[in-house]
Write a protein that holds these residues in place. Structure first.
Motif, PDB file in Angstrom:
ATOM      1  N   TYR A 142    -122.626  21.882  70.356  1.00 44.30           N
ATOM      2  CA  TYR A 142    -122.859  23.160  69.672  1.00 44.30           C
ATOM      3  C   TYR A 142    -122.802  22.973  68.155  1.00 44.30           C
ATOM      4  O   TYR A 142    -123.675  23.428  67.425  1.00 44.30           O
ATOM      5  CB  TYR A 142    -121.814  24.179  70.132  1.00 44.30           C
ATOM      6  N   VAL A 143    -121.786  22.257  67.698  1.00 45.09           N
ATOM      7  CA  VAL A 143    -121.625  22.023  66.258  1.00 45.09           C
ATOM      8  C   VAL A 143    -122.795  21.196  65.728  1.00 45.09           C
ATOM      9  O   VAL A 143    -123.359  21.502  64.677  1.00 45.09           O
ATOM     10  CB  VAL A 143    -120.266  21.343  65.965  1.00 45.09           C
ATOM     11  N   ARG A 144    -123.176  20.136  66.460  1.00 42.86           N
ATOM     12  CA  ARG A 144    -124.322  19.321  66.033  1.00 42.86           C
ATOM     13  C   ARG A 144    -125.589  20.162  65.935  1.00 42.86           C
ATOM     14  O   ARG A 144    -126.314  20.101  64.945  1.00 42.86           O
ATOM     15  CB  ARG A 144    -124.566  18.168  67.007  1.00 42.86           C
ATOM     16  N   ARG A 145    -125.849  20.943  66.970  1.00 40.89           N
ATOM     17  CA  ARG A 145    -127.073  21.750  67.011  1.00 40.89           C
ATOM     18  C   ARG A 145    -127.121  22.722  65.836  1.00 40.89           C
ATOM     19  O   ARG A 145    -128.134  22.828  65.148  1.00 40.89           O
ATOM     20  CB  ARG A 145    -127.157  22.506  68.328  1.00 40.89           C
ATOM     21  N   HIS A 146    -126.030  23.383  65.586  1.00 40.30           N
ATOM     22  CA  HIS A 146    -126.025  24.380  64.519  1.00 40.30           C
ATOM     23  C   HIS A 146    -125.909  23.744  63.141  1.00 40.30           C
ATOM     24  O   HIS A 146    -126.381  24.324  62.163  1.00 40.30           O
ATOM     25  CB  HIS A 146    -124.964  25.445  64.776  1.00 40.30           C
ATOM     26  N   SER A 147    -125.336  22.578  63.045  1.00 38.26           N
ATOM     27  CA  SER A 147    -125.311  21.854  61.775  1.00 38.26           C
ATOM     28  C   SER A 147    -126.731  21.462  61.393  1.00 38.26           C
ATOM     29  O   SER A 147    -127.130  21.564  60.236  1.00 38.26           O
ATOM     30  CB  SER A 147    -124.436  20.605  61.872  1.00 38.26           C
ATOM     31  N   GLU A 148    -127.510  20.991  62.377  1.00 36.46           N
ATOM     32  CA  GLU A 148    -128.900  20.622  62.121  1.00 36.46           C
ATOM     33  C   GLU A 148    -129.704  21.841  61.674  1.00 36.46           C
ATOM     34  O   GLU A 148    -130.529  21.745  60.773  1.00 36.46           O
ATOM     35  CB  GLU A 148    -129.516  19.999  63.369  1.00 36.46           C
ATOM     36  N   GLU A 149    -129.452  22.993  62.283  1.00 39.17           N
ATOM     37  CA  GLU A 149    -130.134  24.222  61.878  1.00 39.17           C
ATOM     38  C   GLU A 149    -129.803  24.572  60.433  1.00 39.17           C
ATOM     39  O   GLU A 149    -130.684  24.921  59.659  1.00 39.17           O
ATOM     40  CB  GLU A 149    -129.736  25.393  62.785  1.00 39.17           C
TER      41      GLU A 149
END
Length: 65
Positions: free
Chosen positions: A44-51
């Protein structure tokens, strides 16, 4: 954070049937519920960090920086 004693524990509510299904699925995969939850939080953190990074790049491009 790799030391469990440094971690912050928290609790949340789930319907009992969902909790039981999650627990059984984890057991079938020889994984603990904690291991799976940590992996979900990391993803979740990776996905939203990329966003957020993508949004920042767009803002910089728009500002012509």
């Amino acid at each position: 954070m790799s030391r469990l004693e440094d971690a912050i524990a928290f609790s949340f509510r789930l319907p009992e049937d969902l909790k039981e299904a999650f627990q059984k699925t984890c057991e079938a995969r020889d994984r603990s519920m904690s291991q799976e939850l940590r992996e979900m939080v990391r993803a979740y953190v990776r996905r939203h960090s990329e966003e957020r990074q993508h949004e920042m790049m767009e803002m910089l491009e728009e500002a012509d920086v």
